[in-house]
Design a protein around this motif. Structure first.
Motif, PDB file in Angstrom:
ATOM      1  N   VAL A 275      -3.053   2.609   7.019  1.00  0.00           N
ATOM      2  CA  VAL A 275      -1.706   2.104   7.286  1.00  0.00           C
ATOM      3  C   VAL A 275      -1.516   1.926   8.793  1.00  0.00           C
ATOM      4  O   VAL A 275      -2.266   2.495   9.592  1.00  0.00           O
ATOM      5  CB  VAL A 275      -0.620   3.068   6.740  1.00  0.00           C
ATOM      6  N   PRO A 276      -0.500   1.156   9.208  1.00  0.00           N
ATOM      7  CA  PRO A 276      -0.190   1.063  10.639  1.00  0.00           C
ATOM      8  C   PRO A 276       0.088   2.442  11.226  1.00  0.00           C
ATOM      9  O   PRO A 276       0.633   3.325  10.554  1.00  0.00           O
ATOM     10  CB  PRO A 276       1.062   0.177  10.661  1.00  0.00           C
ATOM     11  N   ALA A 277      -0.277   2.612  12.495  1.00  0.00           N
ATOM     12  CA  ALA A 277      -0.216   3.932  13.121  1.00  0.00           C
ATOM     13  C   ALA A 277       1.180   4.542  13.094  1.00  0.00           C
ATOM     14  O   ALA A 277       1.347   5.719  12.745  1.00  0.00           O
ATOM     15  CB  ALA A 277      -0.721   3.832  14.562  1.00  0.00           C
ATOM     16  N   ASN A 278       2.176   3.747  13.437  1.00  0.00           N
ATOM     17  CA  ASN A 278       3.526   4.331  13.478  1.00  0.00           C
ATOM     18  C   ASN A 278       4.058   4.605  12.066  1.00  0.00           C
ATOM     19  O   ASN A 278       4.826   5.538  11.848  1.00  0.00           O
ATOM     20  CB  ASN A 278       4.499   3.416  14.228  1.00  0.00           C
ATOM     21  N   LEU A 279       3.615   3.794  11.098  1.00  0.00           N
ATOM     22  CA  LEU A 279       4.054   3.998   9.722  1.00  0.00           C
ATOM     23  C   LEU A 279       3.566   5.345   9.191  1.00  0.00           C
ATOM     24  O   LEU A 279       4.256   5.999   8.402  1.00  0.00           O
ATOM     25  CB  LEU A 279       3.554   2.860   8.832  1.00  0.00           C
TER      26      LEU A 279
ATOM     27  N   GLY B 247      12.048   9.175  13.575  1.00  0.00           N
ATOM     28  CA  GLY B 247      13.133   9.979  14.128  1.00  0.00           C
ATOM     29  C   GLY B 247      12.693  11.216  14.872  1.00  0.00           C
ATOM     30  O   GLY B 247      13.472  11.815  15.623  1.00  0.00           O
ATOM     31  N   ALA B 248      11.452  11.633  14.679  1.00  0.00           N
ATOM     32  CA  ALA B 248      10.931  12.822  15.366  1.00  0.00           C
ATOM     33  C   ALA B 248       9.413  12.711  15.459  1.00  0.00           C
ATOM     34  O   ALA B 248       8.775  12.073  14.622  1.00  0.00           O
ATOM     35  CB  ALA B 248      11.319  14.100  14.619  1.00  0.00           C
ATOM     36  N   MET B 249       8.859  13.347  16.475  1.00  0.00           N
ATOM     37  CA  MET B 249       7.402  13.363  16.600  1.00  0.00           C
ATOM     38  C   MET B 249       6.804  14.221  15.482  1.00  0.00           C
ATOM     39  O   MET B 249       7.366  15.255  15.112  1.00  0.00           O
ATOM     40  CB  MET B 249       7.002  13.913  17.965  1.00  0.00           C
ATOM     41  N   PRO B 250       5.663  13.807  14.927  1.00  0.00           N
ATOM     42  CA  PRO B 250       5.038  14.581  13.850  1.00  0.00           C
ATOM     43  C   PRO B 250       4.640  15.985  14.301  1.00  0.00           C
ATOM     44  O   PRO B 250       4.309  16.200  15.476  1.00  0.00           O
ATOM     45  CB  PRO B 250       3.792  13.757  13.499  1.00  0.00           C
ATOM     46  N   ALA B 251       4.664  16.919  13.363  1.00  0.00           N
ATOM     47  CA  ALA B 251       4.248  18.294  13.651  1.00  0.00           C
ATOM     48  C   ALA B 251       2.730  18.360  13.809  1.00  0.00           C
ATOM     49  O   ALA B 251       2.011  17.419  13.444  1.00  0.00           O
ATOM     50  CB  ALA B 251       4.696  19.212  12.520  1.00  0.00           C
ATOM     51  N   ASP B 252       2.248  19.483  14.337  1.00  0.00           N
ATOM     52  CA  ASP B 252       0.804  19.650  14.543  1.00  0.00           C
ATOM     53  C   ASP B 252       0.022  19.493  13.246  1.00  0.00           C
ATOM     54  O   ASP B 252      -1.119  19.011  13.246  1.00  0.00           O
ATOM     55  CB  ASP B 252       0.518  21.030  15.149  1.00  0.00           C
ATOM     56  N   GLU B 253       0.626  19.889  12.119  1.00  0.00           N
ATOM     57  CA  GLU B 253      -0.061  19.827  10.823  1.00  0.00           C
ATOM     58  C   GLU B 253      -0.345  18.404  10.377  1.00  0.00           C
ATOM     59  O   GLU B 253      -1.123  18.173   9.443  1.00  0.00           O
ATOM     60  CB  GLU B 253       0.770  20.538   9.752  1.00  0.00           C
TER      61      GLU B 253
ATOM     62  N   ILE C 178       0.825  -1.215   0.000  1.00  0.00           N
ATOM     63  CA  ILE C 178       0.000   0.000   0.000  1.00  0.00           C
ATOM     64  C   ILE C 178       0.857   1.263   0.000  1.00  0.00           C
ATOM     65  O   ILE C 178       0.605   2.216  -0.757  1.00  0.00           O
ATOM     66  CB  ILE C 178      -0.936   0.013   1.232  1.00  0.00           C
ATOM     67  N   THR C 179       1.891   1.279   0.834  1.00  0.00           N
ATOM     68  CA  THR C 179       2.681   2.502   1.042  1.00  0.00           C
ATOM     69  C   THR C 179       3.291   3.059  -0.242  1.00  0.00           C
ATOM     70  O   THR C 179       3.186   4.266  -0.490  1.00  0.00           O
ATOM     71  CB  THR C 179       3.786   2.243   2.091  1.00  0.00           C
ATOM     72  N   PRO C 180       3.935   2.247  -1.086  1.00  0.00           N
ATOM     73  CA  PRO C 180       4.512   2.818  -2.318  1.00  0.00           C
ATOM     74  C   PRO C 180       3.480   3.479  -3.216  1.00  0.00           C
ATOM     75  O   PRO C 180       3.771   4.482  -3.865  1.00  0.00           O
ATOM     76  CB  PRO C 180       5.144   1.592  -3.004  1.00  0.00           C
ATOM     77  N   LEU C 181       2.269   2.935  -3.240  1.00  0.00           N
ATOM     78  CA  LEU C 181       1.217   3.519  -4.071  1.00  0.00           C
ATOM     79  C   LEU C 181       0.841   4.910  -3.575  1.00  0.00           C
ATOM     80  O   LEU C 181       0.578   5.819  -4.367  1.00  0.00           O
ATOM     81  CB  LEU C 181      -0.019   2.610  -4.071  1.00  0.00           C
TER      82      LEU C 181
ATOM     83  N   LEU D   1       5.967   8.075   7.556  1.00  0.00           N
ATOM     84  CA  LEU D   1       5.665   8.663   6.244  1.00  0.00           C
ATOM     85  C   LEU D   1       5.663  10.185   6.301  1.00  0.00           C
ATOM     86  O   LEU D   1       6.095  10.851   5.358  1.00  0.00           O
ATOM     87  CB  LEU D   1       4.304   8.171   5.755  1.00  0.00           C
ATOM     88  N   SER D   2       5.189  10.735   7.423  1.00  0.00           N
ATOM     89  CA  SER D   2       5.091  12.191   7.532  1.00  0.00           C
ATOM     90  C   SER D   2       6.457  12.863   7.524  1.00  0.00           C
ATOM     91  O   SER D   2       6.568  14.058   7.232  1.00  0.00           O
ATOM     92  CB  SER D   2       4.335  12.582   8.808  1.00  0.00           C
ATOM     93  N   GLN D   3       7.522  12.112   7.845  1.00  0.00           N
ATOM     94  CA  GLN D   3       8.872  12.661   7.818  1.00  0.00           C
ATOM     95  C   GLN D   3       9.444  12.683   6.396  1.00  0.00           C
ATOM     96  O   GLN D   3      10.406  13.403   6.125  1.00  0.00           O
ATOM     97  CB  GLN D   3       9.807  11.829   8.724  1.00  0.00           C
ATOM     98  N   LYS D   4       8.828  11.913   5.508  1.00  0.00           N
ATOM     99  CA  LYS D   4       9.362  11.777   4.148  1.00  0.00           C
ATOM    100  C   LYS D   4       8.389  12.270   3.070  1.00  0.00           C
ATOM    101  O   LYS D   4       8.810  12.679   1.995  1.00  0.00           O
ATOM    102  CB  LYS D   4       9.682  10.299   3.869  1.00  0.00           C
TER     103      LYS D   4
END
Length: 328
Positions: free
Chosen positions: A88-92, A317-323, A74-77, A96-99
């Motif tokens: 998707v899995p919660a941590n994934l 590597g970091a907690m997601p931003a508020d956005e 699913i993720t590559p799509l 993803l939000s970092q990339k």
């Protein structure tokens, strides 16, 4: 007099034009949403929406659904822009939000992960020491959740247990079938599937309960969260009305599935997710939800923070931003 009439006519035309714009703004534009989900609780919660879409009953939204067995499919799509929305899995989602520019729309599955065995040897997390555990979900919520629970009970995931990682949950069920002493970490509905194949398989540990035990004395206790729904930010910004309508329709689908397990089970089989008999037994244990807004933000940020403190790489590597957290 002619000049006054010209001015009044111009004003009338302006009011008419403005009124027309106002009407257009309140009408949602038709949109096609490409949605991906996994063949498990996330897709099970969508089946009523899938049926409504097939019958053309989703108002201005139309849908194209893609169902896969693994997050790796699913993720590559989503990253390539071939999907607009994906479960998707919660941590994934955090990784993803970092990339990739994505936002989380909803929590769709709470804790659904269990330790099962052939027999009666596992009564506590400590009893897993020295055991082989068949599991899938490496690099995602199942791995980090299991690691947190093992470490919280004094076990080293790398040395005290032998975790055999499989690419799909079905492979774990197959491994148990040929291993009389097999232990597996499985989510619902795969627990029910395994028990249908072998009546000796029992649920030894509920990892949600074990998580809660470790969180009892926390200042802000978090819950175990298995899955979320994310969307590409670009799509959200271009089609906000369609996304809000999706959340409304998805929430209604989840409500229907939880309230009508027999009928929902038939739809689950119709869309080739799971056999109806297994789905009907599993649904009450799947913790399917559609949690949005502040409730979603509080629950998910707390969960991700636990993973971050355990291993920052678990959330990218970091907690997601508020956005990262979408609000209608």
């Amino acid at each position: 007099m002619k000049k006054i009439m010209s001015i009044l006519l111009a004003l009338a035309l302006s009011v008419t034009a403005l009124g027309g714009c106002g009407t257009q703004e309140t009408e949602a534009e038709p949109a096609t949403l490409r949605v991906g989900a996994l063949k498990g609780p996330t897709a099970m919660g969508m089946v009523k929406l899938m049926e409504d879409a097939e019958e053309g009953q989703t108002e201005t939204n139309t849908y194209e659904f893609t169902l896969k067995a693994s997050p790796d499919e699913i993720t590559p799509l989503l990253v390539k822009g071939e999907l607009d929305i994906a479960a998707v899995p919660a941590n994934l989602a955090a990784v993803l939000s970092q990339k990739t520019d994505v936002q989380v729309l909803a929590i769709n599955t709470l804790g659904v992960i269990y330790i099962v065995e052939n027999g009666n040897t596992i009564q506590s997390v400590e009893d897993l020491k020295g055991k082989t555990i068949y599991a899938s979900g490496k690099g995602a919520t199942p791995e980090y959740g299991l690691n947190y629970i093992l470490e919280g009970n004094g076990l080293n995931p790398e040395t005290d247990v032998n975790i055999q990682w499989k690419s799909e949950h079905a492979e774990c069920v197959a491994a148990m079938a040929i291993d009389p002493e097999g232990i597996a970490m499985l989510p619902q509905p795969f627990v029910t599937t395994a028990q249908a194949q072998n009546s000796d398989i029992r649920v030894a540990l509920d990892l949600t309960e074990e998580w809660d035990k470790l969180q009892e004395n926390s200042e802000n206790p978090s819950s175990m969260i298995t899955g979320v729904v994310v969307a590409r930010t670009e799509f959200v910004e271009a089609h906000k009305d369609a996304v809000d309508l999706f959340l409304e329709q998805y929430g209604a689908s989840v409500e229907y599935v939880n309230a009508n397990t027999a009928d929902a089970a038939q739809l689950i089989e119709k869309y080739d997710i799971l056999k109806a008999a297994v789905a009907e037994k599993a649904l009450p244990f799947c913790n399917i939800v559609c949690m949005t807004g502040d409730e979603m933000t509080d629950a998910l940020s707390g969960y991700l923070n636990v993973l971050y403190e355990q291993n920052p790489a678990a959330v990218g590597g970091a907690m997601p931003a508020d956005e990262f957290y979408y609000h209608e």
